[in-house]
Design a protein around this motif. Structure first.
Motif, PDB file in Angstrom:
ATOM      1  N   ALA A  34       0.839  -1.206   0.000  1.00 54.49           N
ATOM      2  CA  ALA A  34       0.000   0.000   0.000  1.00 54.49           C
ATOM      3  C   ALA A  34       0.869   1.250   0.000  1.00 54.49           C
ATOM      4  CB  ALA A  34      -0.921  -0.004   1.215  1.00 54.49           C
ATOM      5  N   HIS A  35       1.967   1.199   0.736  1.00 56.83           N
ATOM      6  CA  HIS A  35       2.889   2.329   0.770  1.00 56.83           C
ATOM      7  C   HIS A  35       3.499   2.577  -0.606  1.00 56.83           C
ATOM      8  CE1 HIS A  35       5.910   5.036   2.616  1.00 56.83           C
ATOM      9  NE2 HIS A  35       6.698   4.531   1.674  1.00 56.83           N
ATOM     10  N   ARG A  36       3.991   1.529  -1.236  1.00 58.21           N
ATOM     11  CA  ARG A  36       4.603   1.683  -2.555  1.00 58.21           C
ATOM     12  C   ARG A  36       3.615   2.274  -3.554  1.00 58.21           C
ATOM     13  NH1 ARG A  36       6.880  -3.415  -1.119  1.00 58.21           N
ATOM     14  NH2 ARG A  36       5.229  -4.496  -2.249  1.00 58.21           N
ATOM     15  N   SER A  37       2.395   1.786  -3.521  1.00 57.35           N
ATOM     16  CA  SER A  37       1.367   2.290  -4.433  1.00 57.35           C
ATOM     17  C   SER A  37       1.049   3.755  -4.150  1.00 57.35           C
ATOM     18  CB  SER A  37       0.103   1.441  -4.296  1.00 57.35           C
ATOM     19  OG  SER A  37      -0.924   1.919  -5.130  1.00 57.35           O
ATOM     20  N   ALA A  66       3.935   6.136  -5.486  1.00 61.14           N
ATOM     21  CA  ALA A  66       4.515   5.799  -6.789  1.00 61.14           C
ATOM     22  C   ALA A  66       4.384   6.898  -7.835  1.00 61.14           C
ATOM     23  CB  ALA A  66       3.906   4.513  -7.327  1.00 61.14           C
ATOM     24  N   THR A  67       3.367   7.726  -7.731  1.00 60.01           N
ATOM     25  CA  THR A  67       3.067   8.645  -8.832  1.00 60.01           C
ATOM     26  C   THR A  67       3.421  10.096  -8.552  1.00 60.01           C
ATOM     27  OG1 THR A  67       0.777   8.887  -8.054  1.00 60.01           O
ATOM     28  CG2 THR A  67       1.228   7.154  -9.690  1.00 60.01           C
ATOM     29  N   THR A  68       4.212  10.354  -7.520  1.00 57.95           N
ATOM     30  CA  THR A  68       4.652  11.723  -7.258  1.00 57.95           C
ATOM     31  C   THR A  68       6.056  11.716  -6.674  1.00 57.95           C
ATOM     32  OG1 THR A  68       4.183  13.787  -6.066  1.00 57.95           O
ATOM     33  CG2 THR A  68       3.592  11.730  -4.961  1.00 57.95           C
ATOM     34  N   ALA A  69       6.820  12.733  -6.997  1.00 60.48           N
ATOM     35  CA  ALA A  69       8.173  12.872  -6.460  1.00 60.48           C
ATOM     36  C   ALA A  69       8.234  13.931  -5.367  1.00 60.48           C
ATOM     37  CB  ALA A  69       9.150  13.230  -7.586  1.00 60.48           C
ATOM     38  N   ASP A  70       7.147  14.631  -5.122  1.00 54.64           N
ATOM     39  CA  ASP A  70       7.124  15.704  -4.126  1.00 54.64           C
ATOM     40  C   ASP A  70       7.133  15.107  -2.720  1.00 54.64           C
ATOM     41  OD1 ASP A  70       6.650  18.460  -3.160  1.00 54.64           O
ATOM     42  OD2 ASP A  70       4.732  17.617  -2.525  1.00 54.64           O
ATOM     43  N   PRO A  71       8.131  15.415  -1.885  1.00 59.41           N
ATOM     44  CA  PRO A  71       8.236  14.793  -0.557  1.00 59.41           C
ATOM     45  C   PRO A  71       7.022  15.046   0.322  1.00 59.41           C
ATOM     46  CG  PRO A  71      10.314  15.848  -1.144  1.00 59.41           C
ATOM     47  CD  PRO A  71       9.313  16.278  -2.181  1.00 59.41           C
ATOM     48  N   LEU A  72       6.472  16.243   0.265  1.00 62.47           N
ATOM     49  CA  LEU A  72       5.308  16.554   1.094  1.00 62.47           C
ATOM     50  C   LEU A  72       4.109  15.708   0.678  1.00 62.47           C
ATOM     51  CD1 LEU A  72       4.224  20.045   2.342  1.00 62.47           C
ATOM     52  CD2 LEU A  72       2.524  18.463   1.451  1.00 62.47           C
ATOM     53  N   GLU A  73       3.874  15.634  -0.618  1.00 62.10           N
ATOM     54  CA  GLU A  73       2.740  14.855  -1.120  1.00 62.10           C
ATOM     55  C   GLU A  73       2.953  13.364  -0.875  1.00 62.10           C
ATOM     56  OE1 GLU A  73      -1.020  14.264  -2.953  1.00 62.10           O
ATOM     57  OE2 GLU A  73      -0.035  15.956  -1.966  1.00 62.10           O
ATOM     58  N   ARG A  74       4.182  12.910  -1.000  1.00 62.00           N
ATOM     59  CA  ARG A  74       4.468  11.493  -0.753  1.00 62.00           C
ATOM     60  C   ARG A  74       4.192  11.119   0.701  1.00 62.00           C
ATOM     61  NH1 ARG A  74       7.968   8.734  -4.402  1.00 62.00           N
ATOM     62  NH2 ARG A  74       9.285   7.894  -2.756  1.00 62.00           N
ATOM     63  N   LEU A  75       4.586  11.991   1.643  1.00 62.15           N
ATOM     64  CA  LEU A  75       4.325  11.696   3.049  1.00 62.15           C
ATOM     65  C   LEU A  75       2.824  11.743   3.336  1.00 62.15           C
ATOM     66  CD1 LEU A  75       5.367  11.056   5.866  1.00 62.15           C
ATOM     67  CD2 LEU A  75       5.546  13.526   6.282  1.00 62.15           C
ATOM     68  N   ARG A  76       2.138  12.704   2.742  1.00 60.89           N
ATOM     69  CA  ARG A  76       0.699  12.786   2.954  1.00 60.89           C
ATOM     70  C   ARG A  76       0.005  11.517   2.452  1.00 60.89           C
ATOM     71  NH1 ARG A  76      -3.855  13.722   0.468  1.00 60.89           N
ATOM     72  NH2 ARG A  76      -2.886  14.025  -1.571  1.00 60.89           N
TER      73      ARG A  76
END
Length: 203
Positions: free
Chosen positions: A79-82, A85-95
């Motif tokens: 679930a984390h990988r999915s 997977a589609t963004t490189a922005d650190p803030l959006e990835r953590l969210r």
């Protein structure tokens, strides 16, 4: 209907479905009675199987517990990988990672309960396997936090402690969340993602 589906399925599919049924029954028993108080006879009775037939699908009660706990961690990692997977922005990835974490625990409360309570019941090598998967999962969040800090988006004294705090928030949802409660799953997921961003000092 279930017997008709089993008859149509191949031997491998039928065995896989039966094994899944056994894990589900064991999960319910481990949640209600605890691992130590549950016997293989209890599990067999829950799925309508006697000892010899049951042991064709699982080697032992310990094996069932290990399958449940490793399955939980593998599902969380997937679930984390999915989620990221589609963004490189650190803030959006953590969210997104936090949302996936919280949503899993809202939907899989029994798995979370057994995973937290019964880690003590695992023996080697299962214990090290599950602890290793947990460490990998925590590292995923720590990596996101460290990336955000390097980019100047997060401000934390310890990425490790911040990751622990975010993970604990999500795991706590499994304790109190109810589908018919005051807050919807989506509302909880969104609010907790905002809590996570505050923990790392975003914005």
């Amino acid at each position: 209907m279930a017997q008709a589906r089993s008859a149509q399925a191949g031997p491998g599919q039928a065995r896989s479905a039966r094994s899944a049924e056994i894990r589900t029954a064991a999960l319910d028993l481990f949640t209600r009675l605890g691992y130590e108080a549950t016997t293989m006879a209890d599990i067999g009775a829950a799925v309508g199987m006697r000892g010899p037939s049951l042991y064709k699908h699982v080697a032992s009660k310990q094996d069932v517990l290990a399958q449940i706990m490793t399955g939980t961690m593998e599902a969380l990692l997937a679930a984390h990988r999915s989620a990221v997977a589609t963004t490189a922005d650190p803030l959006e990835r953590l969210r997104r990672a936090t949302e996936a974490h919280v949503r899993y625990h809202a939907r899989h409360r029994r798995e979370a309960f057994v995973g937290n309570r019964e880690i003590r019941s695992l023996v080697q090598p299962h214990r090290d396997q599950v602890l290793g998967l947990r460490a990998r999962y925590e590292r995923c969040f720590r990596d996101l936090i460290e990336a955000g800090a390097r980019a100047g988006l997060f401000e934390v004294a310890s990425a490790r402690l911040a990751s622990y705090a975010i993970l604990d928030l999500g795991m706590g949802v499994a304790v109190w969340f109810r589908d018919d409660g005051e807050l919807t799953e989506d509302a909880v997921v969104w609010q907790y993602s905002q809590f996570a961003l505050r923990i790392v000092g975003a914005g």
